[in-house]
Design a protein around this motif. Structure first.
Motif, PDB file in Angstrom:
ATOM      1  N   UNK A 268       0.860  -1.047   0.307  1.00  0.00           N
ATOM      2  CA  UNK A 268       0.044   0.098  -0.067  1.00  0.00           C
ATOM      3  C   UNK A 268       0.733   1.513   0.314  1.00  0.00           C
ATOM      4  N   UNK A 269       1.770   1.177   0.815  1.00  0.00           N
ATOM      5  CA  UNK A 269       2.665   2.688   0.883  1.00  0.00           C
ATOM      6  C   UNK A 269       3.486   2.189  -0.839  1.00  0.00           C
ATOM      7  N   UNK A 270       3.800   1.562  -1.458  1.00  0.00           N
ATOM      8  CA  UNK A 270       4.442   1.430  -2.718  1.00  0.00           C
ATOM      9  C   UNK A 270       3.249   2.512  -4.141  1.00  0.00           C
ATOM     10  N   UNK A 271       1.777   1.805  -3.564  1.00  0.00           N
ATOM     11  CA  UNK A 271       1.401   2.472  -4.295  1.00  0.00           C
ATOM     12  C   UNK A 271       1.299   4.250  -3.981  1.00  0.00           C
ATOM     13  N   UNK A 272       1.496   5.179  -3.248  1.00  0.00           N
ATOM     14  CA  UNK A 272       2.082   6.543  -3.203  1.00  0.00           C
ATOM     15  C   UNK A 272       2.499   6.709  -4.304  1.00  0.00           C
ATOM     16  N   UNK A 273       3.560   6.149  -4.827  1.00  0.00           N
ATOM     17  CA  UNK A 273       4.155   6.357  -5.858  1.00  0.00           C
ATOM     18  C   UNK A 273       3.196   6.653  -7.248  1.00  0.00           C
ATOM     19  N   UNK A 274       2.198   5.974  -7.073  1.00  0.00           N
ATOM     20  CA  UNK A 274       1.487   6.614  -8.678  1.00  0.00           C
ATOM     21  C   UNK A 274       1.199   7.866  -8.494  1.00  0.00           C
ATOM     22  N   UNK A 275       0.989   8.271  -6.871  1.00  0.00           N
ATOM     23  CA  UNK A 275       0.435   9.520  -6.488  1.00  0.00           C
ATOM     24  C   UNK A 275       1.238  10.108  -6.994  1.00  0.00           C
ATOM     25  N   UNK A 276       2.426  10.320  -6.339  1.00  0.00           N
ATOM     26  CA  UNK A 276       3.792  10.873  -6.824  1.00  0.00           C
ATOM     27  C   UNK A 276       4.012  11.032  -7.893  1.00  0.00           C
ATOM     28  N   UNK A 277       3.901  10.209  -9.148  1.00  0.00           N
ATOM     29  CA  UNK A 277       3.392  10.423 -10.523  1.00  0.00           C
ATOM     30  C   UNK A 277       3.109  11.160 -11.679  1.00  0.00           C
ATOM     31  N   UNK A 278       1.630  11.588 -10.525  1.00  0.00           N
ATOM     32  CA  UNK A 278       0.642  12.651 -10.351  1.00  0.00           C
ATOM     33  C   UNK A 278       0.566  13.829 -10.856  1.00  0.00           C
ATOM     34  N   UNK A 279       1.435  14.027  -9.188  1.00  0.00           N
ATOM     35  CA  UNK A 279       2.222  15.440  -8.914  1.00  0.00           C
ATOM     36  C   UNK A 279       3.208  15.863  -9.787  1.00  0.00           C
ATOM     37  N   UNK A 280       3.848  15.143  -9.668  1.00  0.00           N
ATOM     38  CA  UNK A 280       5.041  15.099 -10.984  1.00  0.00           C
ATOM     39  C   UNK A 280       4.553  15.730 -11.966  1.00  0.00           C
ATOM     40  N   UNK A 281       3.912  15.001 -13.080  1.00  0.00           N
ATOM     41  CA  UNK A 281       3.359  15.563 -14.290  1.00  0.00           C
ATOM     42  C   UNK A 281       2.709  16.739 -14.080  1.00  0.00           C
ATOM     43  N   UNK A 282       1.508  17.142 -13.020  1.00  0.00           N
ATOM     44  CA  UNK A 282       0.983  18.304 -12.796  1.00  0.00           C
ATOM     45  C   UNK A 282       2.153  19.531 -12.750  1.00  0.00           C
ATOM     46  N   UNK A 283       2.515  19.493 -12.164  1.00  0.00           N
ATOM     47  CA  UNK A 283       3.884  20.061 -11.557  1.00  0.00           C
ATOM     48  C   UNK A 283       4.710  21.087 -12.477  1.00  0.00           C
ATOM     49  N   UNK A 284       4.864  19.783 -13.313  1.00  0.00           N
ATOM     50  CA  UNK A 284       5.897  20.061 -14.688  1.00  0.00           C
ATOM     51  C   UNK A 284       4.765  20.696 -15.951  1.00  0.00           C
ATOM     52  N   UNK A 285       4.127  20.465 -15.751  1.00  0.00           N
ATOM     53  CA  UNK A 285       2.878  20.698 -16.909  1.00  0.00           C
ATOM     54  C   UNK A 285       3.052  22.595 -16.590  1.00  0.00           C
ATOM     55  N   UNK A 286       2.630  22.992 -15.259  1.00  0.00           N
ATOM     56  CA  UNK A 286       2.309  23.686 -14.898  1.00  0.00           C
ATOM     57  C   UNK A 286       3.236  24.869 -15.518  1.00  0.00           C
ATOM     58  N   UNK A 287       4.216  24.397 -14.780  1.00  0.00           N
ATOM     59  CA  UNK A 287       6.166  24.842 -15.175  1.00  0.00           C
ATOM     60  C   UNK A 287       6.677  25.008 -16.652  1.00  0.00           C
ATOM     61  N   UNK A 288       6.619  24.424 -17.072  1.00  0.00           N
ATOM     62  CA  UNK A 288       7.048  24.015 -18.706  1.00  0.00           C
ATOM     63  C   UNK A 288       5.862  24.589 -19.089  1.00  0.00           C
TER      64      UNK A 288
END
Length: 743
Positions: free
Chosen positions: A296-316
């Motif tokens: 279940x802790x491992x599933x958090x990285x899927x969330x981190x992937x979504x946050x990373x994509x949103x932040x990079x889109x917002x910045x770039x």
């Protein structure tokens, strides 16, 4: 005459004897080869891997099992000569002669004796073949017994190895692979507003581009999941991530729609193997009391992937200055930089994964005792050193391995390289397909059908709603924007220069004489039944702008993007178009606020699953997988009815966060349950198939739910709540796996 008769009888006896000799010799050779193969197989699967013995004599390698009972039967065939016929008794193995070997012209009596001996040899050969090709069900029972013994011993070994530095290192490395999967889901949705203008995409093309990633992931999940059970978790994951990285890199540079579509499809195929392999791979390093929590802790990285994509889109993406172009043929805008950056998690995962070993459970399931033992010793030593106990010794000497059922593929040494590869690939395909069919065997059929229904219902509702929410927010934004539209009727404008932005206006029955429209942007402008006489349009950039039933007299269009499809039922009299702008331009600055809103909504929706991840991780091993899955599904079903109150943009964002935060616990429980319900040799095959079904349900859910945007909320609410209710009911019918060893 009597001599002639005796001659003919002797000659016929000779011919019969020769035929018998040839027949029996052929069968005897087959028996000898089969006996040799049996002997080699037994020595491979039954030899003992005794360690730490002082004498290292090769002849004692297959000695008796240890005092712990041993997990290898190292006895070779006790009576290897039992299959030999009587005619070969008394001969050594090297100088063995065939029955009835030709030693001169046989008499009539000797011919008959040879025939009798041949019949005895055939009977012996049949018995040997019966022993060699034993009943498949008995063979499967033996394998199952081996797997059960291995499961118990493997759990005890993991307990001895402990949970520490090795598992946490693997956790972060596999997390990068899972993060890459989360990024892949968001990439196309974020770049589509910019890419549609860069590549002049029509509505059907945009729809296909949005769904192609799911189709690629569906194929990838099935293919890579099946291969991971045959060639290994680590190797398959490296291949799939490499394919994802390569085609994600290419997709940032290709210019045409078809080539971009193909690259995103191939990228999706590559990343499709991430989820089924990552969870199976990691679970095989976890003891049962840690498995539910840490998966279940491992599933958090899927969330981190979504946050990373949103932040990079917002910045770039909004920074259009991060671009260059070579003429009109090649353009590299900021959204392509974003696509390139989104490949970084997969590249990082590949680099880190090369330092990690294969799953030892996979090696043991495939009869590779030594390799598995070395990896488990590495896990033990790494954890003990990190905990401050470097003196502790790995006490395991022998580990149970499973009897193999691999088909032997005989390849001629003279065969060409492509023929060898074709045979190997054909063999692997048949093995993967056979393994896939076993999950529908009577032993697993009920579980598989139930899991299919739960996966489908969860995916249909979750992906359908998560795409429907942003579309509803866009629809509400358009409604609010339209409510601010200004309308002008029968205006007359003469000798005026327009050099400022015209936005969100409707002009009806207007007359414009000798007016100049220069260096301006037109956004959401509509001119209806209007007259333009001796007007001049220069350097115009437009979006969602149309001229309907208008008349242009002696009007010049210079360097504009007012193409003819923007002129609907218009009359052009002595009017000229010069140097029209080529290609499709990026959105103008007015779309920045909408772009930021899309990224912000995705960021909030992804971040909202954090509480659900934490709760599910802490409670997974306490309340069980089924209660977590069913309970979360029921609460998600109830939350769907609040969608009817989402009449504003802020309300829809809040409901999106609520639904995502609740439903993530269901996904975590479903991932853990899928890993634990299937045995190791079928785990990634079953997980890959169910994940492929999940992506198919996602495509159906997205297509159905988005078709009702702006029409009604009732149908999406009914579909989502009904699917979740069915999924929660069926989940309770599945077997609970909490506290059980990994099959």
């Amino acid at each position: 005459m009597e001599d002639d008769g005796r001659y003919r009888d002797g000659r016929s006896d000779f011919i019969r004897g020769a035929k018998d000799i040839a027949k029996v010799a052929k069968k005897q050779v087959g028996k000898k080869v089969g006996r040799g193969v049996d002997k080699m197989t037994d020595e491979y699967t039954k030899r003992s891997y005794k360690r730490f013995e002082e004498d290292d004599d090769d002849e004692d390698y297959g000695g008796a099992p240890g005092n712990d009972g041993g997990y290898y039967r190292n006895d070779s065939r006790a009576n290897d000569d039992e299959g030999h016929s009587d005619s070969t008794e008394g001969h050594d193995e090297d100088d063995e002669i065939y029955e009835g070997e030709y030693q001169g012209i046989p008499r009539g009596e000797s011919g008959k004796a040879a025939g009798v001996e041949g019949e005895d040899a055939v009977d012996g050969l049949a018995a040997a073949q019966a022993r060699q090709f034993r009943d498949r069900s008995a063979y499967e029972a033996e394998r199952r017994k081996d797997q059960e013994e291995l499961a118990e011993q493997y759990e005890a070994i993991l307990q001895e190895c402990g949970h520490g530095k090795f598992q946490w290192t693997l956790y972060f490395i596999l997390g990068l692979a899972l993060m890459a999967d989360g990024v892949e889901i968001f990439v196309v949705g974020f770049v589509l507003p910019s890419a549609e203008k860069d590549m002049c995409l029509s509505e059907p093309n945009k729809g296909m581009l949005g769904l192609i990633v799911y189709l690629g992931m569906m194929v990838g999940a099935f293919v890579w999941g099946g291969l991971a059970d045959r060639i290994g978790r680590r190797q398959t994951l490296l291949i799939s991530l490499s394919i994802n990285s390569v085609f994600a890199f290419f997709s940032s540079f290709v210019q045409g729609y078809v080539s971009f579509l193909f690259c995103r499809l191939a990228s999706g195929v590559g990343i499709g193997g991430s989820i089924p392999i990552v969870f199976s791979y990691y679970s095989e390093f976890l003891a049962q009391e840690k498995r539910g929590e840490h998966l279940s802790w491992l599933c958090m990285f899927w969330m981190i992937g979504g946050i990373y994509a949103s932040a990079m889109a917002w910045a770039i993406i909004p920074h259009y200055g991060w671009s260059f172009q070579m003429g009109s043929a090649y353009q590299f805008h900021s959204w392509r930089v974003f696509v390139l950056v989104c490949a970084f998690p997969a590249v990082a995962a590949i680099s880190a994964l090369t330092t990690m070993p294969e799953s030892p459970r996979f090696f043991l399931e495939n009869g590779k005792h030594d390799e598995a033992w070395m990896i488990l010793k590495q896990v033990h030593d790494t954890n003990m050193r990190a905990k401050g106990y470097p003196e502790r010794v790995f006490s395991v000497t022998t580990i149970k391995t499973v009897k193999q059922m691999d088909d032997m593929v005989i390849i001629s040494e003279n065969a060409s390289w492509h023929a060898k590869w074709r045979l190997k690939l054909t063999s692997i395909f048949h093995q993967v397909w056979s393994n896939f069919l076993t999950i529908f065997s009577p032993e697993y059929r009920r579980t598989t059908y139930m899991m299919m229904a739960v996966w489908f219902s969860m995916s249909f509702s979750y992906y359908g709603l998560t795409v429907w929410f942003p579309d509803m927010i866009k629809y509400l934004q358009k409604q609010e924007y339209s409510s601010r539209t200004r309308t002008f009727l029968k205006e007359k404008v003469e000798h005026v220069t327009f050099n400022f932005t015209l936005e969100n206006q409707v002009h009806k029955q207007g007359e414009y004489f000798n007016d100049k429209f220069m260096n301006l942007r037109m956004r959401s402008m509509v001119f209806e039944d209007s007259l333009f006489e001796e007007c001049y349009f220069e350097d115009i950039t437009s979006s969602n702008t149309f001229f309907k039933n208008c008349t242009f007299i002696a009007t010049l269009f210079y360097n504009t993007d007012l193409f003819k499809y923007r002129l609907v039922n218009c009359k052009l009299i002595n009017s000229t178009f010069l140097h029209n702008k080529e290609g499709c331009l990026l959105s103008d600055i007015s779309d920045d606020n909408n772009a930021y809103m899309v990224y912000f909504v995705s960021f909030l929706g992804t971040l909202a699953v954090l509480p659900g991840n934490i709760v599910s991780a802490l409670l997974m091993d306490k309340i069980g997988r089924l209660r977590m899955l069913a309970g979360s599904s029921v609460i998600s079903c109830i939350s769907c009815f609040f969608l009817s109150f989402g009449n504003s943009e802020s309300a829809m964002i809040a409901l999106l966060c609520l639904f995502g935060g609740i439903s993530i616990a269901s996904w975590n429980a479903l991932d853990v349950l899928t890993v634990e319900l299937y045995p190791s040799d079928k785990r990634t095959t079953a997980f890959g198939f169910l994940n492929a079904l999940c992506k198919l349900a996602a495509v159906l859910g997205i297509s159905i739910f988005t078709s009702f945007v702006g029409i009604t909320k009732a149908v999406p609410i009914m579909f989502a709540s009904g699917a979740l209710a069915v999924g929660s009911f069926l989940a309770l019918k599945l077997p609970e796996t909490r506290g059980q060893v990994l099959q």
